[in-house]
Design a protein around this motif. Sequence first.
Motif, PDB file in Angstrom:
ATOM      1  N   ALA A  91     -37.106 -80.155   2.352  1.00 57.03           N
ATOM      2  CA  ALA A  91     -36.373 -79.843   3.576  1.00 57.03           C
ATOM      3  C   ALA A  91     -34.880 -79.711   3.294  1.00 57.03           C
ATOM      4  O   ALA A  91     -34.209 -78.832   3.840  1.00 57.03           O
ATOM      5  CB  ALA A  91     -36.626 -80.925   4.623  1.00 57.03           C
ATOM      6  N   LEU A  92     -34.354 -80.597   2.442  1.00 58.75           N
ATOM      7  CA  LEU A  92     -32.935 -80.593   2.087  1.00 58.75           C
ATOM      8  C   LEU A  92     -32.796 -80.122   0.645  1.00 58.75           C
ATOM      9  O   LEU A  92     -33.331 -80.744  -0.277  1.00 58.75           O
ATOM     10  CB  LEU A  92     -32.352 -81.998   2.238  1.00 58.75           C
ATOM     11  CG  LEU A  92     -30.859 -82.164   1.940  1.00 58.75           C
ATOM     12  CD1 LEU A  92     -30.014 -81.383   2.941  1.00 58.75           C
ATOM     13  CD2 LEU A  92     -30.474 -83.636   1.963  1.00 58.75           C
ATOM     14  N   LEU A  93     -32.081 -79.031   0.455  1.00 53.39           N
ATOM     15  CA  LEU A  93     -31.946 -78.449  -0.877  1.00 53.39           C
ATOM     16  C   LEU A  93     -30.994 -79.258  -1.742  1.00 53.39           C
ATOM     17  O   LEU A  93     -30.104 -79.949  -1.249  1.00 53.39           O
ATOM     18  CB  LEU A  93     -31.448 -77.005  -0.773  1.00 53.39           C
ATOM     19  CG  LEU A  93     -32.351 -76.027  -0.015  1.00 53.39           C
ATOM     20  CD1 LEU A  93     -31.697 -74.658   0.053  1.00 53.39           C
ATOM     21  CD2 LEU A  93     -33.737 -75.950  -0.657  1.00 53.39           C
ATOM     22  N   LYS A 271     -38.516 -85.382   2.399  1.00 49.75           N
ATOM     23  CA  LYS A 271     -39.548 -84.346   2.397  1.00 49.75           C
ATOM     24  C   LYS A 271     -39.468 -83.523   1.115  1.00 49.75           C
ATOM     25  O   LYS A 271     -38.436 -82.958   0.779  1.00 49.75           O
ATOM     26  CB  LYS A 271     -39.408 -83.451   3.625  1.00 49.75           C
ATOM     27  CG  LYS A 271     -39.861 -84.131   4.905  1.00 49.75           C
ATOM     28  CD  LYS A 271     -39.928 -83.168   6.072  1.00 49.75           C
ATOM     29  CE  LYS A 271     -40.538 -83.831   7.287  1.00 49.75           C
ATOM     30  NZ  LYS A 271     -40.629 -82.904   8.439  1.00 49.75           N
ATOM     31  N   GLY A 272     -40.590 -83.489   0.407  1.00 47.65           N
ATOM     32  CA  GLY A 272     -40.659 -82.781  -0.860  1.00 47.65           C
ATOM     33  C   GLY A 272     -40.211 -83.601  -2.049  1.00 47.65           C
ATOM     34  O   GLY A 272     -40.200 -83.105  -3.175  1.00 47.65           O
ATOM     35  N   PHE A 299     -25.315 -79.838   4.865  1.00 43.17           N
ATOM     36  CA  PHE A 299     -25.245 -80.686   3.670  1.00 43.17           C
ATOM     37  C   PHE A 299     -26.316 -80.260   2.669  1.00 43.17           C
ATOM     38  O   PHE A 299     -27.344 -79.691   3.049  1.00 43.17           O
ATOM     39  CB  PHE A 299     -25.494 -82.160   4.024  1.00 43.17           C
ATOM     40  CG  PHE A 299     -24.352 -82.835   4.707  1.00 43.17           C
ATOM     41  CD1 PHE A 299     -23.283 -83.339   3.971  1.00 43.17           C
ATOM     42  CD2 PHE A 299     -24.339 -82.975   6.085  1.00 43.17           C
ATOM     43  CE1 PHE A 299     -22.224 -83.976   4.604  1.00 43.17           C
ATOM     44  CE2 PHE A 299     -23.287 -83.614   6.724  1.00 43.17           C
ATOM     45  CZ  PHE A 299     -22.230 -84.106   5.980  1.00 43.17           C
ATOM     46  N   LYS A 300     -26.050 -80.575   1.411  1.00 44.59           N
ATOM     47  CA  LYS A 300     -27.070 -80.496   0.371  1.00 44.59           C
ATOM     48  C   LYS A 300     -27.105 -81.833  -0.370  1.00 44.59           C
ATOM     49  O   LYS A 300     -26.162 -82.622  -0.289  1.00 44.59           O
ATOM     50  CB  LYS A 300     -26.796 -79.338  -0.597  1.00 44.59           C
ATOM     51  CG  LYS A 300     -27.090 -77.977   0.015  1.00 44.59           C
ATOM     52  CD  LYS A 300     -27.029 -76.872  -1.030  1.00 44.59           C
ATOM     53  CE  LYS A 300     -27.339 -75.522  -0.413  1.00 44.59           C
ATOM     54  NZ  LYS A 300     -27.260 -74.430  -1.428  1.00 44.59           N
ATOM     55  N   LEU A 301     -28.195 -82.050  -1.079  1.00 42.17           N
ATOM     56  CA  LEU A 301     -28.408 -83.345  -1.716  1.00 42.17           C
ATOM     57  C   LEU A 301     -27.850 -83.374  -3.136  1.00 42.17           C
ATOM     58  O   LEU A 301     -28.064 -82.445  -3.918  1.00 42.17           O
ATOM     59  CB  LEU A 301     -29.907 -83.659  -1.763  1.00 42.17           C
ATOM     60  CG  LEU A 301     -30.280 -85.044  -2.295  1.00 42.17           C
ATOM     61  CD1 LEU A 301     -29.888 -86.132  -1.307  1.00 42.17           C
ATOM     62  CD2 LEU A 301     -31.771 -85.113  -2.608  1.00 42.17           C
ATOM     63  N   ILE A 302     -27.141 -84.456  -3.442  1.00 41.63           N
ATOM     64  CA  ILE A 302     -26.746 -84.741  -4.824  1.00 41.63           C
ATOM     65  C   ILE A 302     -27.772 -85.683  -5.450  1.00 41.63           C
ATOM     66  O   ILE A 302     -28.314 -85.411  -6.523  1.00 41.63           O
ATOM     67  CB  ILE A 302     -25.350 -85.376  -4.890  1.00 41.63           C
ATOM     68  CG1 ILE A 302     -24.306 -84.442  -4.280  1.00 41.63           C
ATOM     69  CG2 ILE A 302     -24.979 -85.712  -6.336  1.00 41.63           C
ATOM     70  CD1 ILE A 302     -24.138 -83.132  -5.008  1.00 41.63           C
ATOM     71  N   GLN A 331     -30.834 -73.229   4.796  1.00 43.30           N
ATOM     72  CA  GLN A 331     -31.797 -74.265   5.129  1.00 43.30           C
ATOM     73  C   GLN A 331     -32.284 -74.100   6.568  1.00 43.30           C
ATOM     74  O   GLN A 331     -31.521 -73.716   7.456  1.00 43.30           O
ATOM     75  CB  GLN A 331     -31.163 -75.653   4.940  1.00 43.30           C
ATOM     76  CG  GLN A 331     -30.666 -75.855   3.518  1.00 43.30           C
ATOM     77  CD  GLN A 331     -30.063 -77.225   3.285  1.00 43.30           C
ATOM     78  OE1 GLN A 331     -30.587 -78.017   2.527  1.00 43.30           O
ATOM     79  NE2 GLN A 331     -28.953 -77.518   3.948  1.00 43.30           N
ATOM     80  N   GLU A 332     -33.544 -74.419   6.766  1.00 41.64           N
ATOM     81  CA  GLU A 332     -34.164 -74.237   8.078  1.00 41.64           C
ATOM     82  C   GLU A 332     -33.977 -75.484   8.926  1.00 41.64           C
ATOM     83  O   GLU A 332     -34.363 -76.584   8.536  1.00 41.64           O
ATOM     84  CB  GLU A 332     -35.651 -73.944   7.905  1.00 41.64           C
ATOM     85  CG  GLU A 332     -36.368 -73.648   9.206  1.00 41.64           C
ATOM     86  CD  GLU A 332     -37.830 -73.319   8.995  1.00 41.64           C
ATOM     87  OE1 GLU A 332     -38.567 -73.267   9.989  1.00 41.64           O
ATOM     88  OE2 GLU A 332     -38.242 -73.138   7.827  1.00 41.64           O
TER      89      GLU A 332
END
Length: 353
Positions: A91-93, A271-272, A299-302, A331-332
């Motif tokens: 869900a979060l890239l 998620k994922g 936001f994106k994930l570090i 992102q959706e």
Amino acid sequence: MLSFKYALEIFGGIIVLFSIIPLIRHDFWAFRVFEYPRLQKLLLNLLILILYVSLFPISGMFETIFTAVVSANVFYLVYQIFPFTFFARKALLKASAQDQENQIRIISSNVFQDNRNTAGCLAMLEKHDPDLILLLETDQYWNEGTKKLQEKYPYQVLVPLENTYGMLLYSKLELVDSEVRYLVDNEIPSIKAQVKLSSGKMVQLYCVHPTPPVPGENMYSTERDKELLLVAKEVKGKNMPTIVVGDLNDVAWSYTTNLFTKISGLLDPRKGRGFFNTFHAKYPFLRFPLDHVFCSTDFKLISLKRLENFNSDHFPILIALQYEKQADLEQEEPEADEEEKELAEEKINKATD
């Protein structure tokens, strides 16, 4: 062997029943608490099925129906768990490039109020060196025992309480317009503040810790659901980067948490990627993802990690996020349909009655 066969059939039926009960959309704790052990139900269901078909012939109608029902329950539980496995879409890239000025590292930790290992907590925080710390279940003892943090974290919102719902928020980054709110119960606080990133970008932060639907705490999930959905509606109404963090006393896959993400439009970084079970630290088979961080699509994930325990019943969780202006185009955003919006309003209004 016949008694063992009967035992498998009884326990198999119980597991199926425990899987069906959460489908009843009722706030009473007995309906909500069975949402928690989804992975445990799957593992027990698989064990029962394997033993049953391995040890006993499937010859009669009852054995055929029992095997079919238990098998169907396995597929149902796999379907429910799948979004939180590595095989599912994230869900979060993940951020592809580092932008330190727009990053924020957060540790959220339910310390367990009766735990007195403040030294272990401070050592954990020193090791991982986050920008922002949220400590939950913090009484006056924990307030005094963590004052050392004020040297390194000049911005604080401190709400020590003796009722297991105290909150201590420490931040290296500037906190603006901080306020302590009591959205549902005048003894259950939450914190709302804006965090100024090093780049100057403002991020809306919500820290929450609603009551769980369990005997001795709250017989119904009504107040928990209301608090989460009130925050969700508020998030949806703001056009700025947002993070919600805390012990939600709800599992990541529950219908309430799913409704929260759809109403708020926030993403679940689990998620994922995996379960990241944070409770119960002392019982490996009885662990659930209760401590959460949700963020908006910009936001994106570090990184996302479950950290070492310091005698609490919860593991701390560490998340590093990076604000990216164009991330929301990649992102959706979760969206609620009309039925879900009506359900959210119904739950909020029901809690108000």
